[in-house]
Write a protein that holds these residues in place. Sequence first.
Motif, PDB file in Angstrom:
ATOM      1  N   THR A   1     119.577  33.659  51.358  1.00 20.03           N
ATOM      2  CA  THR A   1     119.824  32.844  50.171  1.00 20.03           C
ATOM      3  C   THR A   1     118.499  32.495  49.504  1.00 20.03           C
ATOM      4  N   LEU A   2     118.386  32.804  48.223  1.00 19.58           N
ATOM      5  CA  LEU A   2     117.196  32.453  47.458  1.00 19.58           C
ATOM      6  C   LEU A   2     117.448  31.124  46.753  1.00 19.58           C
ATOM      7  N   THR A   3     116.581  30.170  46.996  1.00 20.89           N
ATOM      8  CA  THR A   3     116.733  28.820  46.438  1.00 20.89           C
ATOM      9  C   THR A   3     115.588  28.535  45.482  1.00 20.89           C
ATOM     10  N   PHE A   4     115.916  27.974  44.323  1.00 16.76           N
ATOM     11  CA  PHE A   4     114.940  27.685  43.271  1.00 16.76           C
ATOM     12  C   PHE A   4     114.947  26.185  42.952  1.00 16.76           C
ATOM     13  N   PRO A   5     114.257  25.365  43.739  1.00 23.75           N
ATOM     14  CA  PRO A   5     114.194  23.931  43.419  1.00 23.75           C
ATOM     15  C   PRO A   5     113.672  23.734  41.996  1.00 23.75           C
ATOM     16  N   THR A   6     114.343  22.900  41.244  1.00 27.49           N
ATOM     17  CA  THR A   6     114.020  22.731  39.824  1.00 27.49           C
ATOM     18  C   THR A   6     113.842  21.251  39.494  1.00 27.49           C
ATOM     19  N   ILE A   7     112.717  20.968  38.819  1.00 29.68           N
ATOM     20  CA  ILE A   7     112.426  19.591  38.418  1.00 29.68           C
ATOM     21  C   ILE A   7     112.634  19.482  36.909  1.00 29.68           C
ATOM     22  N   GLN A   8     113.558  18.613  36.511  1.00 30.92           N
ATOM     23  CA  GLN A   8     113.842  18.368  35.105  1.00 30.92           C
ATOM     24  C   GLN A   8     113.218  17.027  34.716  1.00 30.92           C
ATOM     25  N   THR A   9     112.186  17.089  33.878  1.00 31.03           N
ATOM     26  CA  THR A   9     111.510  15.871  33.440  1.00 31.03           C
ATOM     27  C   THR A   9     111.991  15.486  32.047  1.00 31.03           C
ATOM     28  N   CYS A  10     112.246  14.212  31.849  1.00 31.46           N
ATOM     29  CA  CYS A  10     112.761  13.715  30.567  1.00 31.46           C
ATOM     30  C   CYS A  10     111.818  12.665  29.992  1.00 31.46           C
ATOM     31  N   GLU A  11     112.105  12.223  28.769  1.00 28.31           N
ATOM     32  CA  GLU A  11     111.291  11.180  28.163  1.00 28.31           C
ATOM     33  C   GLU A  11     111.319   9.916  29.015  1.00 28.31           C
ATOM     34  N   GLU A  12     112.460   9.697  29.654  1.00 30.92           N
ATOM     35  CA  GLU A  12     112.593   8.585  30.590  1.00 30.92           C
ATOM     36  C   GLU A  12     113.234   9.101  31.876  1.00 30.92           C
ATOM     37  N   GLY A  13     112.446   9.152  32.939  1.00 30.90           N
ATOM     38  CA  GLY A  13     112.974   9.574  34.225  1.00 30.90           C
ATOM     39  C   GLY A  13     112.975  11.086  34.415  1.00 30.90           C
TER      40      GLY A  13
ATOM     41  N   ASN B   1     115.264  14.469  36.801  1.00 32.53           N
ATOM     42  CA  ASN B   1     116.285  14.911  37.743  1.00 32.53           C
ATOM     43  C   ASN B   1     115.651  15.956  38.646  1.00 32.53           C
ATOM     44  N   ALA B   2     115.661  15.706  39.948  1.00 35.82           N
ATOM     45  CA  ALA B   2     115.112  16.661  40.905  1.00 35.82           C
ATOM     46  C   ALA B   2     116.258  17.449  41.532  1.00 35.82           C
ATOM     47  N   TRP B   3     116.463  18.672  41.020  1.00 30.20           N
ATOM     48  CA  TRP B   3     117.519  19.522  41.543  1.00 30.20           C
ATOM     49  C   TRP B   3     116.941  20.310  42.710  1.00 30.20           C
TER      50      TRP B   3
END
Length: 249
Positions: free
Chosen positions: A138-150, A152-154
């Motif tokens: 399984t290939l996993t791609f941790p993704t960090i979504q940065t917003c103007e406020e806060g 989401n760490a996928w």
Amino acid sequence: MSIRTFARLGALPAATAAIALSLVQPASAHVTATPTTVEAGAYTVVTFSVGHGCEASPTTSIEIQVPEPVLSVTPTRNPFWDVEPTVEQLDEPVADAHGNEVTERVASIVYTARTPLPDGMRDTFELSFQLPDAAGETLTFPTIQTCEEGENAWTEVPAEDQDPHELDSPAPAFEVVAASGGDHHGDESADESSEEGADQAADASGEETEAAATTATEDSSMLGWMGLGAGVLGLLAGGAALARTRTTS
């Protein structure tokens, strides 16, 4: 049957649909990874989809971390984002699929928004690379979504035998499967064979054209000599007729 009975019968499907939507919506809100193929050794293009911001806050950047078995990644340009790969040195050199020695790899791809992505809109990001020869992995791609406020760490990875849908913030992932037939160099071999076939066909066509041209030249020469002979015979016949005319007169 009364109107009230119809209402009761219609309530059950409506409730079922509502429950189904409540189950689907959280899943669709995750960052997802959709590959064009998952066959081991094949080249694939994986589309990462972002469907919302961080608690309604617009998205400003997306960092996609590349799993270690993948050495090289080519990101697709996006007119609304600046893209920058992050490269890291390997502890020890490794050989790629073509036998070349590799001393570094692409560790992540960072997309930075030129204009923040509003919460009510989605966007996609494409990465092209060769899948490792590792069927079942399984290939996993941790993704960090940065917003103007806060943010989401996928990045959550399911434990063994755990359903990924039970995770609140699962990392985009997919499983590599066995190749359906041949090896991943099959396309390249086919291209080389096609080129060789095309060259052979071109050579054969050239030989046939040259032979046809030679034949046409020979035929043209023969026709020319025949025409010259006919002209000489015509001159001789004309001369003889003129001589007879003068003798008679």
